[in-house]
Design a protein around this motif. Structure first.
Motif, mmCIF file in Angstrom:
data_model
loop_
_atom_site.group_PDB
_atom_site.id
_atom_site.type_symbol
_atom_site.label_atom_id
_atom_site.label_comp_id
_atom_site.label_asym_id
_atom_site.label_seq_id
_atom_site.Cartn_x
_atom_site.Cartn_y
_atom_site.Cartn_z
ATOM 1 N N LEU A 1 168.964 44.268 14.723
ATOM 2 C CA LEU A 1 168.460 45.239 15.695
ATOM 3 C C LEU A 1 167.451 44.579 16.638
ATOM 4 C CD1 LEU A 1 168.859 48.278 16.336
ATOM 5 C CD2 LEU A 1 166.729 48.704 15.091
ATOM 6 N N MET A 2 166.609 43.726 16.088
ATOM 7 C CA MET A 2 165.637 42.990 16.890
ATOM 8 C C MET A 2 166.343 42.051 17.863
ATOM 9 S SD MET A 2 162.592 40.536 15.472
ATOM 10 C CE MET A 2 163.691 39.242 14.941
ATOM 11 N N TRP A 3 167.359 41.358 17.385
ATOM 12 C CA TRP A 3 168.121 40.424 18.219
ATOM 13 C C TRP A 3 168.832 41.175 19.336
ATOM 14 C CZ3 TRP A 3 170.683 35.747 15.349
ATOM 15 C CH2 TRP A 3 170.998 34.739 16.270
ATOM 16 N N LYS A 4 169.404 42.347 19.012
ATOM 17 C CA LYS A 4 170.061 43.161 20.029
ATOM 18 C C LYS A 4 169.069 43.591 21.107
ATOM 19 C CE LYS A 4 173.735 45.042 19.874
ATOM 20 N NZ LYS A 4 175.021 44.752 20.557
ATOM 21 N N ALA A 5 167.843 43.914 20.700
ATOM 22 C CA ALA A 5 166.835 44.404 21.640
ATOM 23 C C ALA A 5 166.264 43.292 22.517
ATOM 24 C CB ALA A 5 165.706 45.096 20.874
ATOM 25 N N LEU A 6 166.012 42.130 21.922
ATOM 26 C CA LEU A 6 165.340 41.041 22.643
ATOM 27 C C LEU A 6 166.310 40.038 23.256
ATOM 28 C CD1 LEU A 6 162.501 40.248 20.073
ATOM 29 C CD2 LEU A 6 162.313 41.641 22.136
ATOM 30 N N GLY A 7 167.491 39.931 22.676
ATOM 31 C CA GLY A 7 168.418 38.894 23.103
ATOM 32 C C GLY A 7 167.970 37.530 22.600
ATOM 33 N N THR A 8 168.861 36.571 22.671
ATOM 34 C CA THR A 8 168.515 35.218 22.232
ATOM 35 C C THR A 8 167.369 34.653 23.058
ATOM 36 O OG1 THR A 8 170.809 34.852 21.561
ATOM 37 C CG2 THR A 8 169.430 32.901 21.841
ATOM 38 N N GLY B 1 164.851 36.266 24.302
ATOM 39 C CA GLY B 1 163.595 36.836 23.822
ATOM 40 C C GLY B 1 163.117 36.167 22.555
ATOM 41 N N LEU B 2 164.036 35.862 21.654
ATOM 42 C CA LEU B 2 163.677 35.147 20.430
ATOM 43 C C LEU B 2 163.223 33.729 20.753
ATOM 44 C CD1 LEU B 2 166.578 36.254 18.032
ATOM 45 C CD2 LEU B 2 164.281 37.224 18.221
ATOM 46 N N GLU B 3 163.920 33.099 21.694
ATOM 47 C CA GLU B 3 163.550 31.742 22.113
ATOM 48 C C GLU B 3 162.141 31.724 22.690
ATOM 49 O OE1 GLU B 3 165.524 28.163 24.774
ATOM 50 O OE2 GLU B 3 165.735 30.230 25.469
ATOM 51 N N GLU B 4 161.804 32.748 23.451
ATOM 52 C CA GLU B 4 160.466 32.824 24.050
ATOM 53 C C GLU B 4 159.386 32.890 22.978
ATOM 54 O OE1 GLU B 4 158.023 35.505 27.370
ATOM 55 O OE2 GLU B 4 159.801 36.326 26.397
ATOM 56 N N ARG B 5 159.662 33.593 21.878
ATOM 57 C CA ARG B 5 158.690 33.679 20.786
ATOM 58 C C ARG B 5 158.401 32.303 20.201
ATOM 59 N NH1 ARG B 5 160.009 39.254 17.357
ATOM 60 N NH2 ARG B 5 159.314 40.629 19.048
ATOM 61 N N VAL B 6 159.461 31.547 19.968
ATOM 62 C CA VAL B 6 159.295 30.211 19.400
ATOM 63 C C VAL B 6 158.529 29.312 20.371
ATOM 64 C CG1 VAL B 6 160.495 28.155 18.556
ATOM 65 C CG2 VAL B 6 161.406 30.432 18.033
ATOM 66 N N ASN B 7 158.941 29.314 21.631
ATOM 67 C CA ASN B 7 158.308 28.446 22.626
ATOM 68 C C ASN B 7 156.843 28.785 22.814
ATOM 69 O OD1 ASN B 7 160.743 27.170 22.993
ATOM 70 N ND2 ASN B 7 161.261 28.236 24.891
ATOM 71 N N ARG B 8 156.531 30.082 22.832
ATOM 72 C CA ARG B 8 155.137 30.482 23.061
ATOM 73 C C ARG B 8 154.262 30.125 21.861
ATOM 74 N NH1 ARG B 8 151.373 34.731 22.914
ATOM 75 N NH2 ARG B 8 150.218 34.953 24.882
ATOM 76 N N ALA B 9 154.790 30.312 20.654
ATOM 77 C CA ALA B 9 154.017 29.968 19.461
ATOM 78 C C ALA B 9 153.677 28.486 19.446
ATOM 79 C CB ALA B 9 154.806 30.345 18.205
ATOM 80 N N LEU B 10 154.637 27.641 19.796
ATOM 81 C CA LEU B 10 154.387 26.200 19.779
ATOM 82 C C LEU B 10 153.506 25.771 20.950
ATOM 83 C CD1 LEU B 10 157.816 24.804 18.558
ATOM 84 C CD2 LEU B 10 155.785 25.399 17.260
ATOM 85 N N ALA B 11 153.568 26.505 22.063
ATOM 86 C CA ALA B 11 152.666 26.215 23.183
ATOM 87 C C ALA B 11 151.231 26.577 22.817
ATOM 88 C CB ALA B 11 153.112 26.989 24.425
#
Length: 505
Positions: free
Chosen positions: A379-386, A388-398
């Motif tokens: 459900l989260m993946w459907k809402a955010l799209g790939t 959106g998930l990628e942005e979470r990873v990139n922002r955390a590492l930034a």
């Protein structure tokens, strides 16, 4: 009330129990759920990003026992008292969705995942057959297929289970079954001494799984790691050859993609070369680091993972899918999971059902009842799209990179090493120790600093940050960046707060 019911027409009494009508008061129950959901919204969801709230309302165990009134009694409590208990539970629990909760390898709140959990908790499904869980079985199949694509396999299989530790145990048992299928019926007797290999920095579940499965912890050969915590392939080769010379039977190598403390990624390609050479199953514990696969920028950390035979990946960590959400993914697509774990219970997995029984996937699991954990990720993946998930990873590492640079600028802060993931390990050296000579006394005193600061932050409720000693190094802080609610200001606050809490040390 009982007398009134008996006087009703057609009242039935069996063994002193009235059987007419339901025993539950549905209207009162609905009202209770409505009021409890309001408390959850007000006290948890709406305060999730409020940094003025405490991360933890600390109380000693004996005090908390009195506050919560934990005793169960013969008669039930009224709804108002139960609602107050709900408020107290929330008040005195750690707020893992707080922007300044940095204590574990999970944090934050995803609203779509939360709603998915509300739905599944209300429906109370169990994922083993299509007839009782049609939607959730199809969802799990779709999610596993997508995760397999990110690993780089053309096909595969998988199952969601309760935690990365269980995923690692599944993989160990699966590798052993592949090595000697007769073990399923004949057991351990008559088998050679089985040996597996994992790095010194691997998760402790490797030892637990070896113990649980009867392999024995002494038969886990721990491979030396370099200064960054990565497995040294040459040392693995030496240990495999040593095991063979001893007459043992090597069958499994467990590599780690994102170690718990240092966030290290083992060199998967070189390890895969050794596994291919010696015919060993390669399992990659990517419980923590697997989510980097979603990021086109950071997926290089797991270069070579497509050569693994199995992978553990926990979306409830970096991607915030909500505990628990853990998948074991297997390259084999010939039914190895089912062959290894099936018991063919005739009352559950009948072969003459009116639908395609290949969707009854429960026999691939060591569990019977199983939660629909894939649904919250879906459900989260459907809402955010790939993206959106990628942005979470990139922002955390930034944000992790930002914190590292700030640590370098501040007096008293010292990095253990340059991180490659979201684990930032550092010491805080208080003013009284900054001019002390580097020696046993200095390190002994520094060892005491982190626990004191941790106690003060917990009792103040300002933040939560983990610490530990590790491989001969005295206590240091391990800061982990995960939640998308965390900001640059929270990184600055973390350093400021440590300085404030330790100014008299």
């Amino acid at each position: 009330c009982k007398q009134e019911m008996l006087q009703k027409k057609n009242a039935v009494l069996v063994d002193g129990v009235i059987l007419n009508g339901p025993i539950m008061d549905s209207k009162a129950g609905e009202k209770f759920v409505e009021e409890a959901c309001k408390i959850i919204m007000e006290e948890v969801v709406q305060k999730a990003d409020d940094v003025t709230e405490k991360v933890c309302e600390w109380q000693a165990p004996e005090t908390l026992k009195q506050i919560l009134d934990l005793e169960m009694r013969d008669t039930g409590e009224c709804h108002q008292k139960i609602l107050q208990l709900c408020r107290d539970v929330i008040k005195y629990s750690v707020k893992t969705n707080h922007p300044r909760f940095f204590n574990q390898l999970y944090a934050g709140i995803d609203y779509y995942s939360l709603v998915a959990r509300f739905i599944t908790e209300a429906l109370n499904p169990s994922v083993y057959t299509y007839e009782v869980s049609p939607v959730f079985l199809l969802v799990e199949e779709a999610v596993i297929k997508k995760m397999i694509e990110f690993i780089g396999w053309e096909e595969g299989d998988g199952i969601f289970n309760p935690g990365g530790s269980v995923s690692n145990m599944y993989a160990m048992n699966l590798a052993r079954y592949k090595f000697c299928p007769e073990i399923k019926e004949k057991g351990l007797s008559g088998l050679p001494r089985l040996v597996l290999f994992a790095s010194e920095e691997c998760h402790y579940s490797m030892k637990k799984a070896a113990s649980f499965l009867g392999i024995g912890t002494e038969n886990v050969y721990f491979i030396k790691t370099d200064e960054r915590g990565k497995m040294i392939p040459e040392e693995l080769e030496k240990q495999v050859q040593r095991a063979r010379k001893e007459g043992s039977a090597p069958f499994l190598v467990c590599a780690t993609a994102g170690t718990t403390v240092l966030g290290a990624f083992d060199p998967l390609d070189k390890i895969a070369d050794i596994c291919e050479k010696h015919g060993l199953w390669l399992h990659v514990d990517a419980s923590w680091g697997g989510s980097a696969l979603i990021s086109r920028k950071h997926c290089r950390l797991l270069h070579g993972i497509h050569r693994a035979d199995s992978v553990a990946w926990n979306p409830h960590k970096m991607l915030l899918a909500g505990i628990q959400c853990c998948a074991l993914l297997v390259k084999d697509n010939a039914g190895l999971l089912k062959k290894c774990y099936s018991a063919e219970a005739a009352y559950l997995f009948q072969q003459d059902k009116f639908y395609d029984v290949s969707y009854d996937t429960g026999d691939k699991s060591i569990q019977c009842s199983r939660r629909p954990d894939a649904f919250k990720f879906w459900l989260m993946w459907k809402a955010l799209g790939t993206t959106g998930l990628e942005e979470r990873v990139n922002r955390a590492l930034a944000l992790a990179r930002y914190l590292v640079e700030e640590i370098k600028k501040r007096e008293g802060f010292q990095l253990l090493l340059e991180p490659e993931y979201a684990n930032i390990c550092f010491w805080y050296i208080p003013p009284s120790l900054r001019k002390m000579e580097d020696g046993p006394e200095f390190w002994q005193k520094l060892h005491q600093v982190a626990p004191i600061i941790k106690e003060r932050m917990m009792k103040k409720g300002s933040m939560m940050l983990g610490y530990q000693p590790h491989r001969g190094k005295v206590n240091f802080f391990r800061q982990v960046v995960i939640s998308p609610q965390v900001s640059r200001e929270d990184m600055d606050f973390l350093l400021d707060e440590i300085e404030l809490l330790a100014k008299d040390l």
